[in-house]
Design an enzyme around this catalytic site. Structure first.
Site, mmCIF file in Angstrom:
data_model
loop_
_atom_site.group_PDB
_atom_site.id
_atom_site.type_symbol
_atom_site.label_atom_id
_atom_site.label_comp_id
_atom_site.label_asym_id
_atom_site.label_seq_id
_atom_site.Cartn_x
_atom_site.Cartn_y
_atom_site.Cartn_z
ATOM 1 N N GLU A 87 86.872 103.593 36.685
ATOM 2 C CA GLU A 87 87.368 104.131 37.950
ATOM 3 C C GLU A 87 88.797 104.670 37.808
ATOM 4 O O GLU A 87 89.130 105.736 38.344
ATOM 5 C CB GLU A 87 87.347 103.045 39.035
ATOM 6 C CG GLU A 87 85.956 102.513 39.361
ATOM 7 C CD GLU A 87 85.566 101.304 38.512
ATOM 8 O OE1 GLU A 87 85.961 101.247 37.315
ATOM 9 O OE2 GLU A 87 84.865 100.430 39.033
ATOM 10 N N CYS A 124 85.983 95.988 40.001
ATOM 11 C CA CYS A 124 86.726 94.714 39.905
ATOM 12 C C CYS A 124 87.908 94.777 40.878
ATOM 13 O O CYS A 124 88.106 95.768 41.567
ATOM 14 C CB CYS A 124 87.200 94.506 38.465
ATOM 15 S SG CYS A 124 88.556 95.618 37.991
#
Lengths: 150, 150
Positions: A55, A80
């Site tokens: 990401e 996460c």
């Protein structure tokens, strides 16, 4: 918007990472029309760089944007805390998640912050990630900050 | 541990960023003995890269670590969600914050996650950050994802 089509870009990145021996998480950022702005993958292993998650790499590749509220971040695996924090800080409007079976992430936390979270439960993403975790649990645990857990 | 001494390293990075015309946030990571592992600064402006915050840069420069529980991350400004997520994900044990006046961050969220947060309220960090925000509110707002707010 055909989110399955967008997921293919992220999945191709994850596949490339898998073939390189890296953590197979890929991501891509699109504008509201589905135009690709940036794509990337986790490169902890490939570059010895723990800061490059799928990401964050896609976010970086997309360059500076005036706003992220109309952007779509697609990732093969539930983000996460590090990547969830990125999403929340920059007010990324929509997050498409390939799967959250192998790692459930913090999707409710994102939803509570107003993020439009779309879960796809993609079998290919699930299989690829499971295969990696089964084969290299050491690297996986390092990547999620749990390498000192018993 | 002399946290004021450790802060100097992060503050020098912030000062360098300020002189470059960038967002003046600097950070540094140390081991439990106070040995420097990595230092860095926000380089949104300098490299056109929105993913490089002070904390993520210092984390990156420190390279792969087996554990972060015994590490000390020093930053001149209270971490945003992106950097707070990084701290929480990798279980960084101690975070030293130069100031939280210009940006309060999410220090309680970190404390609730078990992070040892130390606030220094350093006048030089406060003045440098205030000077930047007053002069370039556009860049500052872009950096904290608020550029589309009125």
């Amino acid at each position: 918007m055909n989110y399955e089509e967008l997921l293919k870009v992220a999945r191709d990145q994850a596949r490339k990472g898998f073939e390189e021996g890296g953590v197979p998480v890929g991501a891509a950022m699109f504008d509201s029309h589905g135009n690709l702005l940036g794509e990337g993958r986790n490169r902890r292993v490939q570059e010895g760089d723990p800061s490059i998650h799928g990401e964050t790499d896609a976010f970086r590749k997309a360059g500076r944007q005036k706003t992220y509220r109309d952007k779509i971040l697609v990732t093969t695996l539930a983000p996460c805390w590090y990547c969830s924090g990125l999403i929340r800080q920059f007010n990324i409007g929509t997050v498409v998640v390939g799967e959250s079976i192998n790692f459930e992430g913090h999707l409710d936390w994102l939803r509570e912050a107003g993020v439009n979270v779309i879960e796809l439960r993609d079998p290919e993403c699930i299989d690829m990630m499971k295969s990696f975790i089964d084969t290299r649990p050491d690297i996986w645990n390092e990547d999620i900050g749990e390498c000192d857990h018993t």
